[in-house]
Design a protein around this motif. Structure first.
Motif, PDB file in Angstrom:
ATOM      1  N   SER A   1       4.743   8.790  -0.280  1.00 54.76           N
ATOM      2  CA  SER A   1       5.431   8.624  -1.573  1.00 54.76           C
ATOM      3  C   SER A   1       4.428   8.988  -2.666  1.00 54.76           C
ATOM      4  O   SER A   1       3.946  10.128  -2.681  1.00 54.76           O
ATOM      5  CB  SER A   1       6.051   7.228  -1.728  1.00 54.76           C
ATOM      6  OG  SER A   1       5.074   6.214  -1.788  1.00 54.76           O
ATOM      7  N   ASP A   2       4.077   8.051  -3.540  1.00 58.14           N
ATOM      8  CA  ASP A   2       3.254   8.440  -4.684  1.00 58.14           C
ATOM      9  C   ASP A   2       1.806   7.991  -4.584  1.00 58.14           C
ATOM     10  O   ASP A   2       1.104   7.948  -5.588  1.00 58.14           O
ATOM     11  CB  ASP A   2       3.894   7.946  -5.989  1.00 58.14           C
ATOM     12  CG  ASP A   2       4.151   6.454  -5.956  1.00 58.14           C
ATOM     13  OD1 ASP A   2       3.755   5.802  -4.969  1.00 58.14           O
ATOM     14  OD2 ASP A   2       4.752   5.932  -6.916  1.00 58.14           O
ATOM     15  N   GLY A   3       1.344   7.661  -3.369  1.00 56.20           N
ATOM     16  CA  GLY A   3      -0.082   7.398  -3.195  1.00 56.20           C
ATOM     17  C   GLY A   3      -0.824   8.716  -3.076  1.00 56.20           C
ATOM     18  O   GLY A   3      -0.212   9.759  -2.819  1.00 56.20           O
TER      19      GLY A   3
ATOM     20  N   ASP B   1       5.600   2.426   1.458  1.00 56.91           N
ATOM     21  CA  ASP B   1       5.895   3.530   0.550  1.00 56.91           C
ATOM     22  C   ASP B   1       7.290   3.385  -0.061  1.00 56.91           C
ATOM     23  O   ASP B   1       8.153   2.709   0.479  1.00 56.91           O
ATOM     24  CB  ASP B   1       5.772   4.862   1.311  1.00 56.91           C
ATOM     25  CG  ASP B   1       4.337   5.371   1.325  1.00 56.91           C
ATOM     26  OD1 ASP B   1       3.736   5.449   0.235  1.00 56.91           O
ATOM     27  OD2 ASP B   1       3.816   5.663   2.419  1.00 56.91           O
ATOM     28  N   HIS B   2       7.477   4.066  -1.205  1.00 54.40           N
ATOM     29  CA  HIS B   2       8.766   4.016  -1.901  1.00 54.40           C
ATOM     30  C   HIS B   2       9.812   4.821  -1.132  1.00 54.40           C
ATOM     31  O   HIS B   2       9.663   6.043  -0.978  1.00 54.40           O
ATOM     32  CB  HIS B   2       8.667   4.634  -3.301  1.00 54.40           C
ATOM     33  CG  HIS B   2       7.678   3.972  -4.204  1.00 54.40           C
ATOM     34  ND1 HIS B   2       7.936   2.807  -4.882  1.00 54.40           N
ATOM     35  CD2 HIS B   2       6.420   4.327  -4.565  1.00 54.40           C
ATOM     36  CE1 HIS B   2       6.894   2.481  -5.621  1.00 54.40           C
ATOM     37  NE2 HIS B   2       5.953   3.382  -5.448  1.00 54.40           N
ATOM     38  N   ASP B   3      10.867   4.179  -0.691  1.00 54.32           N
ATOM     39  CA  ASP B   3      12.033   4.846  -0.092  1.00 54.32           C
ATOM     40  C   ASP B   3      11.704   5.733   1.110  1.00 54.32           C
ATOM     41  O   ASP B   3      12.481   6.658   1.410  1.00 54.32           O
ATOM     42  CB  ASP B   3      12.762   5.722  -1.140  1.00 54.32           C
ATOM     43  CG  ASP B   3      13.384   4.898  -2.242  1.00 54.32           C
ATOM     44  OD1 ASP B   3      13.562   3.682  -2.050  1.00 54.32           O
ATOM     45  OD2 ASP B   3      13.695   5.472  -3.304  1.00 54.32           O
TER      46      ASP B   3
ATOM     47  N   TYR C   1      -2.064  -0.434  -3.788  1.00 57.70           N
ATOM     48  CA  TYR C   1      -2.989   0.692  -3.942  1.00 57.70           C
ATOM     49  C   TYR C   1      -2.243   2.030  -3.914  1.00 57.70           C
ATOM     50  O   TYR C   1      -1.435   2.272  -3.029  1.00 57.70           O
ATOM     51  CB  TYR C   1      -4.033   0.659  -2.823  1.00 57.70           C
ATOM     52  CG  TYR C   1      -5.029   1.795  -2.905  1.00 57.70           C
ATOM     53  CD1 TYR C   1      -6.023   1.784  -3.871  1.00 57.70           C
ATOM     54  CD2 TYR C   1      -4.958   2.866  -2.030  1.00 57.70           C
ATOM     55  CE1 TYR C   1      -6.936   2.830  -3.959  1.00 57.70           C
ATOM     56  CE2 TYR C   1      -5.871   3.909  -2.112  1.00 57.70           C
ATOM     57  CZ  TYR C   1      -6.851   3.885  -3.081  1.00 57.70           C
ATOM     58  OH  TYR C   1      -7.744   4.918  -3.174  1.00 57.70           O
ATOM     59  N   HIS C   2      -2.536   2.874  -4.918  1.00 60.15           N
ATOM     60  CA  HIS C   2      -1.987   4.227  -4.972  1.00 60.15           C
ATOM     61  C   HIS C   2      -3.097   5.287  -4.986  1.00 60.15           C
ATOM     62  O   HIS C   2      -2.848   6.433  -4.641  1.00 60.15           O
ATOM     63  CB  HIS C   2      -1.168   4.444  -6.252  1.00 60.15           C
ATOM     64  CG  HIS C   2       0.195   3.801  -6.276  1.00 60.15           C
ATOM     65  ND1 HIS C   2       0.392   2.459  -6.438  1.00 60.15           N
ATOM     66  CD2 HIS C   2       1.439   4.337  -6.167  1.00 60.15           C
ATOM     67  CE1 HIS C   2       1.692   2.193  -6.435  1.00 60.15           C
ATOM     68  NE2 HIS C   2       2.355   3.317  -6.272  1.00 60.15           N
ATOM     69  N   GLY C   3      -4.280   4.905  -5.479  1.00 60.93           N
ATOM     70  CA  GLY C   3      -5.364   5.885  -5.614  1.00 60.93           C
ATOM     71  C   GLY C   3      -5.080   6.956  -6.651  1.00 60.93           C
ATOM     72  O   GLY C   3      -5.471   8.105  -6.502  1.00 60.93           O
TER      73      GLY C   3
ATOM     74  N   LEU D   1       0.834  -1.210   0.000  1.00 68.66           N
ATOM     75  CA  LEU D   1       0.000   0.000   0.000  1.00 68.66           C
ATOM     76  C   LEU D   1       0.861   1.249   0.000  1.00 68.66           C
ATOM     77  O   LEU D   1       1.901   1.297   0.661  1.00 68.66           O
ATOM     78  CB  LEU D   1      -0.870   0.010   1.264  1.00 68.66           C
ATOM     79  CG  LEU D   1      -1.842  -1.169   1.430  1.00 68.66           C
ATOM     80  CD1 LEU D   1      -2.168  -1.401   2.900  1.00 68.66           C
ATOM     81  CD2 LEU D   1      -3.118  -0.917   0.624  1.00 68.66           C
ATOM     82  N   HIS D   2       0.403   2.269  -0.721  1.00 71.34           N
ATOM     83  CA  HIS D   2       1.145   3.535  -0.781  1.00 71.34           C
ATOM     84  C   HIS D   2       0.293   4.688  -0.241  1.00 71.34           C
ATOM     85  O   HIS D   2      -0.928   4.651  -0.314  1.00 71.34           O
ATOM     86  CB  HIS D   2       1.572   3.830  -2.219  1.00 71.34           C
ATOM     87  CG  HIS D   2       2.557   2.826  -2.741  1.00 71.34           C
ATOM     88  ND1 HIS D   2       3.915   2.949  -2.550  1.00 71.34           N
ATOM     89  CD2 HIS D   2       2.383   1.666  -3.408  1.00 71.34           C
ATOM     90  CE1 HIS D   2       4.523   1.905  -3.100  1.00 71.34           C
ATOM     91  NE2 HIS D   2       3.621   1.116  -3.620  1.00 71.34           N
ATOM     92  N   THR D   3       0.970   5.706   0.273  1.00 70.39           N
ATOM     93  CA  THR D   3       0.295   6.905   0.795  1.00 70.39           C
ATOM     94  C   THR D   3       0.968   8.147   0.181  1.00 70.39           C
ATOM     95  O   THR D   3       1.928   8.033  -0.591  1.00 70.39           O
ATOM     96  CB  THR D   3       0.436   7.019   2.333  1.00 70.39           C
ATOM     97  OG1 THR D   3       1.778   7.449   2.635  1.00 70.39           O
ATOM     98  CG2 THR D   3       0.162   5.705   3.029  1.00 70.39           C
TER      99      THR D   3
HETATM  100 ZN    ZN Z   1       4.375   3.729  -6.569  1.00 66.85          ZN
END
Ligand code: ZN
Ligand code: AMP
Ligand code: FE
Ligand code: FE
Length: 290
Positions: free
Chosen positions: A14-16, A39-41, A246-248, A9-11
């Protein structure tokens, strides 16, 4: 049977597109019980997520991360679960990775301009806000300017690994990411393997390099692919993981959290693996201190 586990899951860290607190509320609404924010990094979203999750005591958030690595001709994403996110040394490394993302984002925007695609770097940064800048933020700026309908449309021609505006940043190799994750107590898991150019041989190599799990139940993979990955995971003795990623972002048909995920048992296996890793890392630390 409903899905109870979502480990990808992303928020907005990062890029969510949902803030950590908004995501947590959505996860609870989806009936999820064990979730990992990856999240990315960055782990900057975790604190807010943990605070928001207090309202939902029967849902657990596993601290996680997704690291980008590179092999010749392809990119490989590595997830890490039960990361010791409060480690200062880890945070220093992650800040360096994010600085690299800024630089590379700016270069992609410049390259787009030479191709006649004009998005403002300031706008990309505004869209990213406090979050680690990624290509989806650039894609969103392109959508705003009418260059494409959905963020994902920007990838095949421009932003994808072999796109015209792609710019590399210095990245680790997958074995380096495995080593880094283990050093900070995390269980390394190969993300979305079916996106790899040479899936089977890469999985075999990375199993040798020390990954512990494989993303099998990935929401955007077909049932046939999931079945094939389940077989490969079992062949290589890897824990079958998965989630929605999920990024939305507003791409049509983007799976919601809980669209697909591994069984609850997977979380127990990951936890056991994390305990083993913590014990091994602790042992090493004691030996080097002597
Ligand atoms: Zn991403
Ligand atoms: P970055 O962190 O800047 O390398 O961007 C990685 C993110 O870009 C991924 O998490 C996806 O959200 C998105 N992405 C990468 N490749 C594609 C693709 N071919 N189509 C759609 N989205 C992609
Ligand atoms: Fe990924
Ligand atoms: Fe992801």
């Amino acid at each position: 049977m409903s899905v109870l586990v979502d480990l990808h899951l992303h928020t907005t860290a990062s890029d969510g597109r949902l803030s950590p607190a908004e995501l947590v509320r959505l996860l609870a609404k989806q009936g999820l019980k064990q979730v990992a924010i990856s999240d990315h990094d960055t782990t900057e979203g975790l604190e807010e997520a943990f605070a928001a999750a207090k309202e939902f005591p029967d849902m657990r958030i596993i601290p996680a991360i997704e690291l980008s690595t590179d092999i010749p001709g392809d990119e490989v994403h590595m997830l890490g679960y039960f990361l010791r996110h409060e480690d200062e040394e880890l945070q220093t490394i992650l800040r360096q990775f994010r600085a690299g993302r800024l630089e590379r984002g700016r270069m992609i925007v410049e390259k787009l301009a030479t191709l006649g695609i004009h998005v403002e770097w300031e706008r990309v940064q505004e869209i990213a806000g406090e979050g680690a800048v990624g290509r989806p933020h650039i894609a969103l700026a392109m959508v705003e300017k009418g260059y494409c309908k959905e963020p994902k449309d920007a990838f095949p021609e421009y932003l994808g690994r072999n796109g015209l505006a792609y710019v590399e940043r210095s990245k680790m190799t997958p074995p380096e990411a495995v080593e880094m994750l283990i050093r900070f107590g995390a269980v390394p898991v190969l993300a979305h393997p079916a996106y790899l150019v040479n899936m089977e041989s890469t999985i075999a190599e990375l199993a040798e390099a020390g990954i512990v799990g494989l993303e099998v139940y990935y929401a955007q993979f077909s049932p046939e692919t999931v079945e094939q990955l389940a077989r490969l995971a079992s062949q290589h003795g890897l824990i079958p993981c998965g989630g929605s990623d999920y990024h939305g972002l507003g791409n049509e048909g983007e799976p919601l959290p809980g669209a697909l995920g591994p069984p609850l048992e997977t979380v127990d296996l990951l936890e056991q693996a994390a305990e083993k890793i913590a014990a091994a890392v602790g042992r090493q630390a004691r030996v080097s201190a002597e």
